[in-house]
Scaffold this motif. Structure first.
Motif, PDB file in Angstrom:
ATOM      1  N   THR A  27      70.786  37.600  -1.098  1.00 44.44           N
ATOM      2  CA  THR A  27      70.585  36.151  -1.045  1.00 44.44           C
ATOM      3  C   THR A  27      69.993  35.655  -2.356  1.00 44.44           C
TER       4      THR A  27
ATOM      5  N   CYS B 212      68.654  31.762  -4.484  1.00 42.82           N
ATOM      6  CA  CYS B 212      68.170  30.420  -4.202  1.00 42.82           C
ATOM      7  C   CYS B 212      67.878  29.680  -5.491  1.00 42.82           C
TER       8      CYS B 212
ATOM      9  N   THR C   3      57.702  34.863   4.367  1.00 40.64           N
ATOM     10  CA  THR C   3      59.033  35.292   3.939  1.00 40.64           C
ATOM     11  C   THR C   3      59.083  36.797   3.712  1.00 40.64           C
TER      12      THR C   3
ATOM     13  N   TRP D  83      63.626  32.509   6.620  1.00 40.92           N
ATOM     14  CA  TRP D  83      64.356  33.338   7.585  1.00 40.92           C
ATOM     15  C   TRP D  83      64.972  32.492   8.696  1.00 40.92           C
TER      16      TRP D  83
ATOM     17  N   MET E 156      68.039  30.746   7.332  1.00 37.45           N
ATOM     18  CA  MET E 156      69.122  31.699   7.121  1.00 37.45           C
ATOM     19  C   MET E 156      69.845  32.017   8.424  1.00 37.45           C
ATOM     20  N   GLU E 157      69.088  32.075   9.503  1.00 37.70           N
ATOM     21  CA  GLU E 157      69.673  32.439  10.794  1.00 37.70           C
ATOM     22  C   GLU E 157      70.527  31.335  11.400  1.00 37.70           C
TER      23      GLU E 157
ATOM     24  N   ILE F 192      73.022  29.882   9.846  1.00 40.97           N
ATOM     25  CA  ILE F 192      74.315  29.823   9.153  1.00 40.97           C
ATOM     26  C   ILE F 192      75.478  29.988  10.114  1.00 40.97           C
TER      27      ILE F 192
ATOM     28  N   ALA G  33      77.973  30.184   3.951  1.00 45.79           N
ATOM     29  CA  ALA G  33      76.712  30.911   3.957  1.00 45.79           C
ATOM     30  C   ALA G  33      75.695  30.263   3.021  1.00 45.79           C
TER      31      ALA G  33
ATOM     32  N   PHE H 149      72.133  27.339   3.022  1.00 45.57           N
ATOM     33  CA  PHE H 149      71.130  26.738   3.892  1.00 45.57           C
ATOM     34  C   PHE H 149      70.063  26.044   3.059  1.00 45.57           C
TER      35      PHE H 149
ATOM     36  N   GLY I 119      69.231  27.783  -0.442  1.00 45.98           N
ATOM     37  CA  GLY I 119      69.560  29.202  -0.367  1.00 45.98           C
ATOM     38  C   GLY I 119      71.030  29.440  -0.102  1.00 45.98           C
TER      39      GLY I 119
ATOM     40  N   THR J 114      74.044  33.053   0.279  1.00 47.10           N
ATOM     41  CA  THR J 114      74.321  34.472   0.114  1.00 47.10           C
ATOM     42  C   THR J 114      74.935  34.701  -1.268  1.00 47.10           C
TER      43      THR J 114
END
Length: 223
Positions: A135, A137, A150, A158, A161-162, A164, A169, A171, A183, A185
């Motif tokens: 990942t 950012c 984090t 986190w 990210m979850e 997505i 991908a 956020f 952020g 991937t």
């Protein structure tokens, strides 16, 4: 000589197509990541799961005017001719752009950290940031400690990210004291990735682009 920047205008043009030598093909689409707050104008690019809160984050030497700026991602949809397609397309984040001005970039330079000198690079070398958690950012340097937890696999980054799912991908994570983080991937995953500064005809910085080395610049189809 050091790595030279490809034509990033093509990377952020929907419909741009490219191919790999093994026959895999790709097509670019754009995804909005969100609006990034830069209260100090000191831009940081890093792997947030590794570096946030570490005390080792450094901003690039080129700062921008404090403000809020859009971030967008070039998403590559990859297809292998003749292969069966599943319910969800195979996508990878090819590059991400922090847009500072609505003027096209006519020249590119590596975004550098203090102490780095592009003149010291060898053939096809570049300075970039390391990714160990898949990942990357963009954030403001003052946001380093705005996302507690984090490093312990909890907290706002986190949670963002979850969310997505099966979409692009990317956020936005909301941190403490009004800070946020864009952020995404990182291409094929872990590695080292360069960030470039695009300058317009007036010589002013118009964007920062992190390239995740998905697009083979010499195999982009003519527009």
């Amino acid at each position: 000589m050091p790595m030279t920047a490809p034509d990033y205008a093509r990377y952020f043009a929907p419909g741009t197509a490219f191919s790999y030598e093994d026959g895999l093909t790709g097509t670019i689409s754009l995804a909005e990541v969100g609006e990034l707050a830069l209260p100090t104008g000191r831009v940081v690019a890093c792997d947030p799961f590794v570096h946030l809160g570490s005390g080792g984050i450094e901003p690039f030497t080129t700062a921008v005017a404090p403000g809020r700026y859009p971030v967008e991602a070039a998403v590559a949809t990859l297809v292998r001719p003749g292969a069966e397609t599943g319910p969800h397309p195979h996508t990878r984040i090819a590059a991400v752009r922090l847009v500072l001005k609505d003027t096209p970039a006519v020249s590119w330079e590596l975004a550098l950290l203090p102490g780095q000198d592009a003149a010291e690079l060898g053939d096809d070398e570049f300075f970039g940031y390391g990714v160990d958690a898949g990942t990357g950012c963009f954030c403001d340097a003052s946001a380093e400690h705005a996302f507690p937890g984090t490093e312990d696999e909890e907290g706002a980054v986190w949670a963002a990210m979850e969310t997505i799912g099966h979409g692009p991908a990317v956020f936005m994570a909301q941190g403490e004291d009004g800070h946020n983080l864009a952020g995404f991937t990182s291409g094929w995953g872990d590695g080292c990735y360069p960030t470039w500064i695009g300058r317009d005809e007036a010589g002013e910085a118009s964007c920062f682009v992190t390239d995740f080395l998905i697009v083979p610049a010499d195999r982009i189809e003519p527009s």
